[in-house]
Design a protein around this motif. Structure first.
Motif, mmCIF file in Angstrom:
data_model
loop_
_atom_site.group_PDB
_atom_site.id
_atom_site.type_symbol
_atom_site.label_atom_id
_atom_site.label_comp_id
_atom_site.label_asym_id
_atom_site.label_seq_id
_atom_site.Cartn_x
_atom_site.Cartn_y
_atom_site.Cartn_z
ATOM 1 N N ARG A 99 0.832 -1.214 0.000
ATOM 2 C CA ARG A 99 0.000 0.000 0.000
ATOM 3 C C ARG A 99 0.861 1.256 0.000
ATOM 4 N N LEU A 100 1.950 1.242 0.740
ATOM 5 C CA LEU A 100 2.829 2.414 0.772
ATOM 6 C C LEU A 100 3.429 2.668 -0.603
ATOM 7 N N ALA A 101 3.864 1.617 -1.278
ATOM 8 C CA ALA A 101 4.428 1.779 -2.626
ATOM 9 C C ALA A 101 3.392 2.366 -3.573
ATOM 10 N N TYR A 102 2.155 1.915 -3.436
ATOM 11 C CA TYR A 102 1.086 2.446 -4.289
ATOM 12 C C TYR A 102 0.823 3.929 -3.993
ATOM 13 N N LEU A 103 0.746 4.270 -2.711
ATOM 14 C CA LEU A 103 0.478 5.665 -2.339
ATOM 15 C C LEU A 103 1.566 6.604 -2.846
ATOM 16 N N LEU A 104 2.815 6.163 -2.788
ATOM 17 C CA LEU A 104 3.915 7.013 -3.248
ATOM 18 C C LEU A 104 3.819 7.277 -4.747
ATOM 19 N N ARG A 105 3.230 6.352 -5.483
ATOM 20 C CA ARG A 105 3.000 6.585 -6.913
ATOM 21 C C ARG A 105 1.758 7.450 -7.131
ATOM 22 N N ASP A 106 0.665 7.103 -6.452
ATOM 23 C CA ASP A 106 -0.622 7.727 -6.753
ATOM 24 C C ASP A 106 -0.740 9.142 -6.190
ATOM 25 N N TYR A 107 -0.028 9.431 -5.113
ATOM 26 C CA TYR A 107 -0.107 10.756 -4.488
ATOM 27 C C TYR A 107 1.201 11.535 -4.642
ATOM 28 N N ALA A 108 1.994 11.168 -5.641
ATOM 29 C CA ALA A 108 3.287 11.843 -5.832
ATOM 30 C C ALA A 108 3.121 13.332 -6.052
ATOM 31 N N ASN A 109 1.964 13.762 -6.598
ATOM 32 C CA ASN A 109 1.735 15.178 -6.881
ATOM 33 C C ASN A 109 1.732 16.034 -5.612
ATOM 34 N N LEU A 110 1.512 15.430 -4.446
ATOM 35 C CA LEU A 110 1.475 16.212 -3.208
ATOM 36 C C LEU A 110 2.820 16.867 -2.906
ATOM 37 N N ALA A 111 3.898 16.305 -3.455
ATOM 38 C CA ALA A 111 5.218 16.901 -3.243
ATOM 39 C C ALA A 111 5.408 18.179 -4.056
ATOM 40 N N ASP A 112 4.494 18.447 -5.002
ATOM 41 C CA ASP A 112 4.632 19.637 -5.850
ATOM 42 C C ASP A 112 4.366 20.924 -5.093
ATOM 43 N N ASP A 113 3.571 20.850 -4.020
ATOM 44 C CA ASP A 113 3.237 22.046 -3.251
ATOM 45 C C ASP A 113 3.382 21.731 -1.762
ATOM 46 N N PRO A 114 4.626 21.722 -1.246
ATOM 47 C CA PRO A 114 4.856 21.357 0.158
ATOM 48 C C PRO A 114 4.105 22.241 1.146
ATOM 49 N N ALA A 115 3.976 23.526 0.844
ATOM 50 C CA ALA A 115 3.288 24.435 1.763
ATOM 51 C C ALA A 115 1.817 24.068 1.893
ATOM 52 N N LEU A 116 1.175 23.753 0.768
ATOM 53 C CA LEU A 116 -0.231 23.361 0.808
ATOM 54 C C LEU A 116 -0.397 22.047 1.558
ATOM 55 N N LEU A 117 0.489 21.096 1.316
ATOM 56 C CA LEU A 117 0.424 19.811 2.006
ATOM 57 C C LEU A 117 0.559 20.012 3.522
ATOM 58 N N ALA A 118 1.520 20.846 3.935
ATOM 59 C CA ALA A 118 1.690 21.116 5.356
ATOM 60 C C ALA A 118 0.445 21.763 5.955
ATOM 61 N N GLN A 119 -0.176 22.663 5.203
ATOM 62 C CA GLN A 119 -1.400 23.317 5.669
ATOM 63 C C GLN A 119 -2.528 22.298 5.852
ATOM 64 N N GLN A 120 -2.669 21.378 4.897
ATOM 65 C CA GLN A 120 -3.715 20.356 5.006
ATOM 66 C C GLN A 120 -3.480 19.456 6.214
ATOM 67 N N LEU A 121 -2.226 19.121 6.463
ATOM 68 C CA LEU A 121 -1.913 18.276 7.622
ATOM 69 C C LEU A 121 -2.243 18.980 8.930
ATOM 70 N N GLY A 122 -2.179 20.292 8.926
ATOM 71 C CA GLY A 122 -2.493 21.056 10.128
ATOM 72 C C GLY A 122 -3.917 20.873 10.607
ATOM 73 N N THR A 123 -4.810 20.470 9.700
ATOM 74 C CA THR A 123 -6.210 20.259 10.102
ATOM 75 C C THR A 123 -6.359 19.039 11.009
ATOM 76 N N LEU A 124 -5.316 18.209 11.109
ATOM 77 C CA LEU A 124 -5.368 17.000 11.941
ATOM 78 C C LEU A 124 -4.779 17.229 13.336
ATOM 79 N N LYS A 125 -4.457 18.480 13.669
ATOM 80 C CA LYS A 125 -3.760 18.770 14.923
ATOM 81 C C LYS A 125 -4.549 18.335 16.150
ATOM 82 N N GLU A 126 -5.855 18.524 16.137
ATOM 83 C CA GLU A 126 -6.662 18.150 17.299
ATOM 84 C C GLU A 126 -6.682 16.640 17.504
#
Length: 362
Positions: free
Chosen positions: A249-276
């Motif tokens: 599953r990890l190998a698949y995710l790294l292929r299918d969600y590779a585009n998330l590395a294109d915008d690190p700031a946006l990805l970090a912002q989305q992860l912030g919603t999980l803080k609680e």
């Protein structure tokens, strides 16, 4: 078809063209599938007429609006309708089946075309959509694809469709993958009404007596609500679980969600919603990995700490036939393996028939 008999939504396919006479903004939110937008008032003109109606009066609004309508109809006759043959039969609608579509129909009939007006306009289409979902969702022969994050459920669904199976791709209609990181890059979600229209349009093309494969979804996909009749049918339907180990599953995710590395700031912002849910320290580490484009450790922890526990809690709670699920093993999630996996799923015994065979004799 005589104009004395109101044209219903169910009659729409009898016409050569369906024309949406509303403004472009109204059309963009939602429209009858296959309709072309030929507005009698554009967005700015509609706002002007509406303001005149409220501030001055109905007569002044009709006087100014009438000139705008006439100019727009003339433009449509010179362009969109210029090559239509004498026997062309268009169906025209506006918001309620009132003045806008009525004006267009009158001019078309003066030309000589057998134009008709949809009774009730777009609002009758909305009533049709709601009725279709309410009446037909309980009859759907759904087969619900389940699996932990990274088990390629959406790709398997697409492979099933390519192999001729019936599918209902809710995430495709919603333009969202259904998770906190599921937004399609650069693509906005449709309106709620547009989402529901796509579902009904797809259902109208399917044979409800045959199996329809669908991915297990929560009641929301991004900011959109899955219609409740469909949610209830999905939860009560037979389940098929795709079982893949963590490394696969990890190998698949790294292929299918590779585009998330294109915008690190946006990805970090989305992860912030999980803080609680996970606390500042964990999220800080995840955001650091996001900023560094280190997706492998990030995805591994997201699976272990967020997605997998959520999956374990939600399946038995939300899927009423979870204990009777069928399972298929996936040791590889390459494109070729996903195609083979889809074939395996399509060949599974019918769980509905098996359930009937196991029932006690009267």
């Amino acid at each position: 078809m005589s104009a004395r008999h109101p044209v219903r939504v169910e009659d729409r396919l009898r016409f050569d063209s369906i024309i949406d006479a509303r403004s472009p903004a109204e059309y963009a939110l939602d429209h009858i599938p296959g309709a072309i937008n030929c507005p009698v008032l554009n967005d700015e003109e509609r706002a002007i007429v509406g303001t005149l109606y409220k501030q001055v009066g109905a007569f002044e609004a009709r006087r100014v609006g009438g000139a705008m309508v006439a100019a727009n109809l003339a433009q449509h006759l010179r362009t969109h309708f210029a090559d239509r043959p004498e026997r062309w039969r268009p169906l025209v609608y506006c918001w309620r089946g009132g003045m806008r579509s009525g004006a267009m129909v009158n001019w078309m009939r003066l030309v000589g075309w057998d134009a008709q007006q949809l009774a009730g306009g777009y609002k009758s289409w909305r009533r049709h959509v709601i009725a279709r979902l309410t009446e037909h969702a309980p009859q759907l022969q759904l087969r619900v694809l389940c699996g932990a994050t990274g088990s390629a459920k959406t790709r398997v669904l697409q492979a099933l469709a390519a192999q001729g199976q019936q599918v209902l791709d809710l995430e495709g209609f919603a333009r969202h993958r259904g998770s906190v990181l599921g937004a399609w890059p650069g693509v906005a979600q449709p309106s709620q009404t547009g989402f529901e229209t796509q579902i009904v349009d797809a259902l109208d093309r399917l044979d409800t007596q045959r199996p329809i494969y669908i991915e297990a979804e929560s009641a929301r996909i991004g900011r959109l609500n899955v219609p409740q009749p469909l949610v209830q049918r999905l939860r009560a339907s037979p389940c098929i679980e795709i079982c893949a180990d963590t490394d696969t599953r990890l190998a698949y995710l790294l292929r299918d969600y590779a585009n998330l590395a294109d915008d690190p700031a946006l990805l970090a912002q989305q992860l912030g919603t999980l803080k609680e849910l996970h606390g500042r320290q964990v999220i800080a580490q995840w955001q650091a990995w996001a900023q560094a484009r280190e997706l492998a450790p990030l995805f591994a922890q997201l699976m272990a700490l967020h997605y997998d526990p959520l999956y374990e809690r939600s399946q038995s709670r939300n899927l009423y036939r979870w204990e009777q699920r069928q399972s298929v093993q996936a040791h590889d999630l390459s494109d070729a393996a996903i195609s083979a996996l889809a074939q395996t799923i399509a060949a599974l015994p019918d769980p509905v028939a098996a359930s009937a065979d196991d029932s006690p004799s009267p």
